[in-house]
Design an enzyme around this catalytic site. Structure first.
Site, PDB file in Angstrom:
ATOM      1  N   CYS A  88       0.851  -1.189   0.000  1.00 57.12           N
ATOM      2  CA  CYS A  88       0.000   0.000   0.000  1.00 57.12           C
ATOM      3  C   CYS A  88       0.885   1.237   0.000  1.00 57.12           C
ATOM      4  CB  CYS A  88      -0.896  -0.012   1.241  1.00 57.12           C
ATOM      5  SG  CYS A  88      -1.977   1.423   1.364  1.00 57.12           S
ATOM      6  N   HIS A 130      -8.690  -3.658  -2.927  1.00 52.96           N
ATOM      7  CA  HIS A 130      -7.826  -2.861  -2.041  1.00 52.96           C
ATOM      8  C   HIS A 130      -8.296  -1.406  -2.004  1.00 52.96           C
ATOM      9  CE1 HIS A 130      -3.664  -1.859  -0.400  1.00 52.96           C
ATOM     10  NE2 HIS A 130      -4.102  -0.677  -0.779  1.00 52.96           N
ATOM     11  N   GLU A 131      -8.585  -0.838  -3.187  1.00 55.53           N
ATOM     12  CA  GLU A 131      -8.980   0.583  -3.244  1.00 55.53           C
ATOM     13  C   GLU A 131     -10.370   0.792  -2.660  1.00 55.53           C
ATOM     14  OE1 GLU A 131      -6.532   2.308  -3.699  1.00 55.53           O
ATOM     15  OE2 GLU A 131      -5.307   0.826  -4.741  1.00 55.53           O
ATOM     16  N   HIS A 134     -10.147   1.058   0.936  1.00 64.37           N
ATOM     17  CA  HIS A 134      -9.724   2.401   1.371  1.00 64.37           C
ATOM     18  C   HIS A 134     -10.938   3.317   1.554  1.00 64.37           C
ATOM     19  CE1 HIS A 134      -5.376   2.650   1.582  1.00 64.37           C
ATOM     20  NE2 HIS A 134      -5.208   2.115   0.393  1.00 64.37           N
TER      21      HIS A 134
HETATM   22 ZN    ZN Z   1      -3.487   1.262  -0.317  1.00 65.30          ZN
END
Ligand code: ZN
Length: 181
Positions: A88, A130-131, A134
């Site tokens: 990340c 993953h995004e 976030h």
């Molecule tokens: Zn990240």
């Protein structure tokens, strides 16, 4: 080109769920451009708005040289899993094997408010998950099993960037091997 500072682990903005985008205006288009420029400069496989300190549900990705973005993503995940290294851009220098769905169908909008369907497997599927995490205030270290998470947290505490007052310099002093997101 507008390359922005990437917020680092410990910054509360990374733990704050982002808000749905309702205004598809010039400000949003500038944000998407900033995300792309900063992601490509890092370089990373993806970047989400909270990583630039903006609490909106937008991310960009760059996988296999294809650059794109998605606004207000809603994910449909495959039951089949993949496990592989993940990093990340907000946690420089730390990578860990992370379980993810093997493929994903993401529904959302582009920066003009038009409906978009994004389908991906492997790294693209990993980046999209993953995004989107976030945008919900979730970081990849949260997805690790307890032992791997402990090791990752130790690496974070020992990192030279950790504990400094935000915002910090955008350039990671550590190679991310294209795995940063
Ligand atoms: Zn990240």
């Amino acid at each position: 080109m507008a390359i922005k500072d990437i917020r680092l682990f410990g910054d509360p903005v990374l733990r704050t769920p982002a808000a749905e985008v309702v205004d598809f205006d010039k400000e949003l288009r500038v944000l998407v451009k900033d995300l792309e420029d900063t992601m490509l400069d890092a370089p990373g496989a993806g970047l989400a708005a909270p990583q630039l300190g903006v609490g909106l549900r937008v991310f960009t990705y760059c996988v296999d040289d294809v650059v794109g973005h998605l606004v207000n993503p809603v994910l449909d995940l495959s039951d089949e899993q993949q496990e592989g290294p993940e990093g990340c851009l907000s946690v420089p220098g730390v990578t860990a094997d992370t379980k993810r769905a093997l493929s994903v169908v993401a529904k959302g909008q582009n920066m003009y408010g038009e409906p978009v369907l994004l389908e991906g497997t492997q790294l693209l599927a990993r980046a999209v998950q993953h995004e989107t995490d976030h945008l919900d205030g979730i970081l990849f270290v949260d997805r690790l099993d307890p032992e791997a998470r402990k090791a990752a947290m130790r690496a974070i505490r020992e990192a030279e960037w950790f504990g400094e007052p935000p915002p910090l310099v955008k350039v990671s002093p550590h190679a991310t091997f294209g795995l940063g997101m």
